[in-house]
Design a protein around this motif. Structure first.
Motif, PDB file in Angstrom:
ATOM      1  N   ALA A 218       7.245   6.625   2.855  1.00 43.26           N
ATOM      2  CA  ALA A 218       6.395   7.437   4.051  1.00 43.26           C
ATOM      3  C   ALA A 218       7.333   8.230   4.598  1.00 43.26           C
ATOM      4  O   ALA A 218       8.505   7.920   4.893  1.00 43.26           O
ATOM      5  N   GLN A 219       7.092   9.382   4.673  1.00 37.84           N
ATOM      6  CA  GLN A 219       7.551  10.229   6.651  1.00 37.84           C
ATOM      7  C   GLN A 219       7.531   9.842   8.060  1.00 37.84           C
ATOM      8  O   GLN A 219       8.123  10.682   8.458  1.00 37.84           O
TER       9      GLN A 219
ATOM     10  N   LEU B  96       1.052  -0.762   0.223  1.00 37.33           N
ATOM     11  CA  LEU B  96      -0.216   0.059  -0.101  1.00 37.33           C
ATOM     12  C   LEU B  96       0.834   1.545   0.221  1.00 37.33           C
ATOM     13  O   LEU B  96       0.255   2.006  -0.271  1.00 37.33           O
ATOM     14  N   ILE B  97       1.811   0.963   0.987  1.00 38.82           N
ATOM     15  CA  ILE B  97       2.596   2.779   1.178  1.00 38.82           C
ATOM     16  C   ILE B  97       3.116   3.562  -0.358  1.00 38.82           C
ATOM     17  O   ILE B  97       3.044   4.151  -0.901  1.00 38.82           O
ATOM     18  N   PRO B  98       4.264   2.110  -1.354  1.00 37.74           N
ATOM     19  CA  PRO B  98       4.893   2.690  -2.263  1.00 37.74           C
ATOM     20  C   PRO B  98       3.438   3.498  -3.441  1.00 37.74           C
ATOM     21  O   PRO B  98       3.983   4.472  -3.983  1.00 37.74           O
ATOM     22  N   GLN B  99       2.585   2.817  -3.364  1.00 36.89           N
ATOM     23  CA  GLN B  99       1.663   2.479  -4.167  1.00 36.89           C
ATOM     24  C   GLN B  99       1.324   4.753  -3.923  1.00 36.89           C
ATOM     25  O   GLN B  99       0.742   5.473  -4.892  1.00 36.89           O
TER      26      GLN B  99
ATOM     27  N   ILE C  59       1.644  14.972  -0.839  1.00 36.52           N
ATOM     28  CA  ILE C  59       1.469  15.905   0.363  1.00 36.52           C
ATOM     29  C   ILE C  59       2.157  13.880   1.069  1.00 36.52           C
ATOM     30  O   ILE C  59       2.359  12.747   0.760  1.00 36.52           O
ATOM     31  N   PRO C  60       2.367  14.145   2.527  1.00 39.36           N
ATOM     32  CA  PRO C  60       2.879  13.673   3.517  1.00 39.36           C
ATOM     33  C   PRO C  60       1.955  12.021   3.634  1.00 39.36           C
ATOM     34  O   PRO C  60       0.972  12.440   3.950  1.00 39.36           O
ATOM     35  N   VAL C  61       2.839  11.165   3.821  1.00 37.84           N
ATOM     36  CA  VAL C  61       2.229  10.439   4.083  1.00 37.84           C
ATOM     37  C   VAL C  61       2.842   9.757   5.324  1.00 37.84           C
ATOM     38  O   VAL C  61       4.483   9.381   5.349  1.00 37.84           O
TER      39      VAL C  61
END
Length: 312
Positions: free
Chosen positions: A183-184, A151-154, A161-163
């Motif tokens: 992700a941040q 999920l995260i890289p997609q 915006i920050p994830v």
């Protein structure tokens, strides 16, 4: 802008908003330790939330957040209190914050929804949110279908915006992995269940410590409302009936009040002990300060090791 600068926090670590669990004691301890503590307003009246916020401020003067469950009927009261009490950050779940965004943004409040898909992340960006918390299916409580690793890289690629990554993170390796995925920062819930400041029953905490990698089960998949908890007699019974095609009303009878049973009564047989799959990594009850410091230290070490392994 980085999430730490945006929110004026020391570490890029959010404490998950767990219903009936994330009260001021826990949120204040996480914020004071350098993360973002979050009060879960689900089930509270406006005045109960106001009292929680004021109690938190007696313990810390650092930034914190309040989570809004958007399915609640008293949203207007909750938002009014949040604005009046000058809460700096709001996270949202179980719906779209579109209708409350103008009021929160006018008050200068940072808005960060919890989402579980690229489509929802993009929609939230269109609404003008400040960041998103992307939660994978490894998380405890209500979950989506896609795991955190996928999920995260997609989502990072789909929005500007920050994830913040959530689901399956309990130590510094998880934080380092989330950063590697773009992700941040991270949001964690399960690891804080075993904190000294978490106001749940000792039996619930011990169940977290005793959990293995296969200790959780997901109820509600067939009905489209999946919830991850530590497996016990209640979850086994629920899943058995669910597979037999029992109607939703009968299934809901099994879970009514089950979270309270676990949180307040320590009923580990019939209570709903929401927990992520990562519970098997949680071995000790520690103060929130120790939890955050050890996670950050381990993440820094692991990221340095990665640089060395890649020949930098």
């Amino acid at each position: 802008m980085s999430i730490t600068k945006l929110l004026q926090i020391q570490y890029p670590i959010f404490q998950g908003a767990m219903a009936q669990i994330s009260h001021y004691q826990l949120a204040a301890a996480v914020s004071e330790a350098g993360g973002l503590g979050i009060i879960a307003s689900g089930g509270m009246t406006g005045e109960q939330l106001r009292e929680e916020i004021r109690e938190l401020r007696k313990l810390t003067d650092k930034p914190f957040g309040v989570n809004i469950m958007l399915m609640m009927k008293n949203i207007k009261d909750i938002v009014t209190v949040i604005i009046e009490e000058k809460v700096p950050v709001v996270t949202t779940g179980a719906g779209t914050p579109k209708h409350i965004m103008p009021y929160l943004k006018e008050a200068g409040i940072k808005v960060i929804p919890v989402i579980a898909s690229v489509k929802h992340a993009q929609k939230m960006e269109e609404f003008g949110v400040d960041a998103v918390i992307a939660e994978g299916s490894e998380a405890g409580g209500h979950i989506g279908e896609t795991n955190t690793m996928a999920l995260i890289p997609q989502i990072v690629d789909a929005v500007s915006i920050p994830v913040i990554a959530a689901g399956g993170v309990a130590d510094g390796r998880g934080l380092a992995a989330a950063i590697a995925l773009g992700a941040q920062g991270v949001q964690m819930g399960t690891v804080f269940l075993a904190s000294e400041e978490c106001p749940i029953s000792p039996a619930y905490k011990e169940a977290i410590l005793a959990a293995s990698d296969t200790a959780t089960a997901v109820t509600g998949r067939i009905a489209g409302a999946p919830v991850r908890c530590i497996r016990n007699e209640m979850t086994d019974h629920y899943i058995e009936l669910e597979q037999k095609g029992t109607n939703r009303e009968e299934l809901e009878e099994i879970t009514i009040g089950s979270l309270s049973k676990a949180v307040y009564e320590g009923d580990t047989v019939h209570g709903s002990m929401m927990s992520g799959q990562i519970a098997g990594l949680v071995k000790d009850i520690k103060p929130c300060k120790s939890i955050l410091e050890s996670i950050v230290k381990q993440a820094q070490e692991r990221l340095q090791d990665i640089r060395l392994e890649l020949g930098e």
